[in-house]
Write an enzyme that holds these catalytic residues in place. Structure first.
Site, PDB file in Angstrom:
ATOM      1  N   GLY A 112       0.819  -1.203   0.000  1.00 36.87           N
ATOM      2  CA  GLY A 112       0.000   0.000   0.000  1.00 36.87           C
ATOM      3  C   GLY A 112       0.852   1.251   0.000  1.00 36.87           C
ATOM      4  O   GLY A 112       2.074   1.197  -0.136  1.00 36.87           O
ATOM      5  N   ASP A 113       0.187   2.397   0.143  1.00 37.92           N
ATOM      6  CA  ASP A 113       0.902   3.667   0.158  1.00 37.92           C
ATOM      7  C   ASP A 113       0.729   4.335   1.516  1.00 37.92           C
ATOM      8  O   ASP A 113       0.204   3.745   2.456  1.00 37.92           O
ATOM      9  CB  ASP A 113       0.436   4.568  -0.982  1.00 37.92           C
ATOM     10  N   PHE A 114       1.160   5.594   1.615  1.00 40.13           N
ATOM     11  CA  PHE A 114       1.174   6.275   2.907  1.00 40.13           C
ATOM     12  C   PHE A 114      -0.229   6.457   3.490  1.00 40.13           C
ATOM     13  O   PHE A 114      -0.380   6.583   4.700  1.00 40.13           O
ATOM     14  CB  PHE A 114       1.853   7.637   2.777  1.00 40.13           C
ATOM     15  N   HIS A 131      12.844  12.861   3.716  1.00 39.02           N
ATOM     16  CA  HIS A 131      13.731  13.689   2.884  1.00 39.02           C
ATOM     17  C   HIS A 131      13.467  13.516   1.390  1.00 39.02           C
ATOM     18  O   HIS A 131      14.013  14.262   0.578  1.00 39.02           O
ATOM     19  CB  HIS A 131      15.197  13.422   3.225  1.00 39.02           C
TER      20      HIS A 131
END
Length: 232
Positions: A112-114, A131
């Site tokens: 999945g993603d954030f 970063h």
């Protein structure tokens, strides 16, 4: 020619992460290059928040690559459980890597993603993730973390922090590299503190790591978090 745009995107016509996701060989090379700097992680398993969670707690590794940091933490604390959140093409690499270390039974893999940060963990960590992004995207990532974190959970952020006095640091060279490669940046500790605050988090502590790294310890802002389990 100066364009003010991300150099990688100008050269390849897409962002770094999409480009690597389409090329398994490049993706593997990238994961190996990230793991090559793993000496930065050496002190992390002894961080007080991980020791406090060691008796059956859950560590959530967000965008943890091939699982090198999670492997070290699970090896140091045999009663901890881990959740690794990563892109689908990286999950299988991490599954093999952590399986070879004997940690499969204590680790859950989430593709999945954030926006899909798992809820209910005891310790969350973002290692060399923020970063990669500009401030707006960092705030978004941190808000996803804060929403998933119970009030008593801890967030550990591993980054190279720019020195406030302008002294020599690897972070300065990496600041230029991140700007050209992905449009990200390195930041000072007070800059991270502002990003945390915008996401409903507070910077509790900062401790040095090898290779000019730092671990920033953050917790949710609220009456239940007036204390700290961090190192001094």
């Amino acid at each position: 020619m100066l364009t003010g745009q991300v150099a990688f995107e100008q050269r390849f016509g897409e962002n770094h992460f999409d480009h690597f996701a389409r090329d398994p060989e490049l993706a593997e090379l990238f994961d190996r290059s990230m793991a090559a700097g793993s000496r930065m992680f050496d002190p992390l398993p002894a961080h007080p928040v991980l020791i406090a969670a060691a008796e059956g707690g859950t560590v959530v590794d967000i965008a943890g690559g091939n699982g090198e940091l999670l492997r070290r933490i699970l090896s140091a604390h045999p009663r901890l459980h881990g959740i690794l959140l990563e892109r689908p093409h990286t999950i299988e690499t991490a599954r093999r890597f952590l399986g070879a270390a004997g940690h499969t039974a204590r680790c859950t893999f989430r593709a999945g993603d954030f926006a899909e940060v798992p809820a209910g963990g005891d310790v969350y960590h973002l290692s060399r993730v923020l970063h990669d992004w500009d401030d707006d995207r960092c705030r978004e990532i941190l808000r996803h973390c804060a929403r998933a974190m119970p009030d008593t959970a801890d967030l550990l952020v591993v980054e190279r922090v720019l020195p406030a006095d302008g002294s020599a640091s690897l972070a300065t060279a990496w600041d230029l590299h991140m700007m050209c490669d992905v449009g990200g940046r390195e930041r000072r500790a007070d800059h991270y503190a502002r990003l945390f605050a915008d996401a409903g988090l507070t910077l509790v502590d900062r401790a040095p790591l090898p290779l000019d790294g730092s671990v920033l310890h953050a917790r949710k802002i609220g009456p239940t978090n007036t204390g700290s389990r961090s190192s001094s």
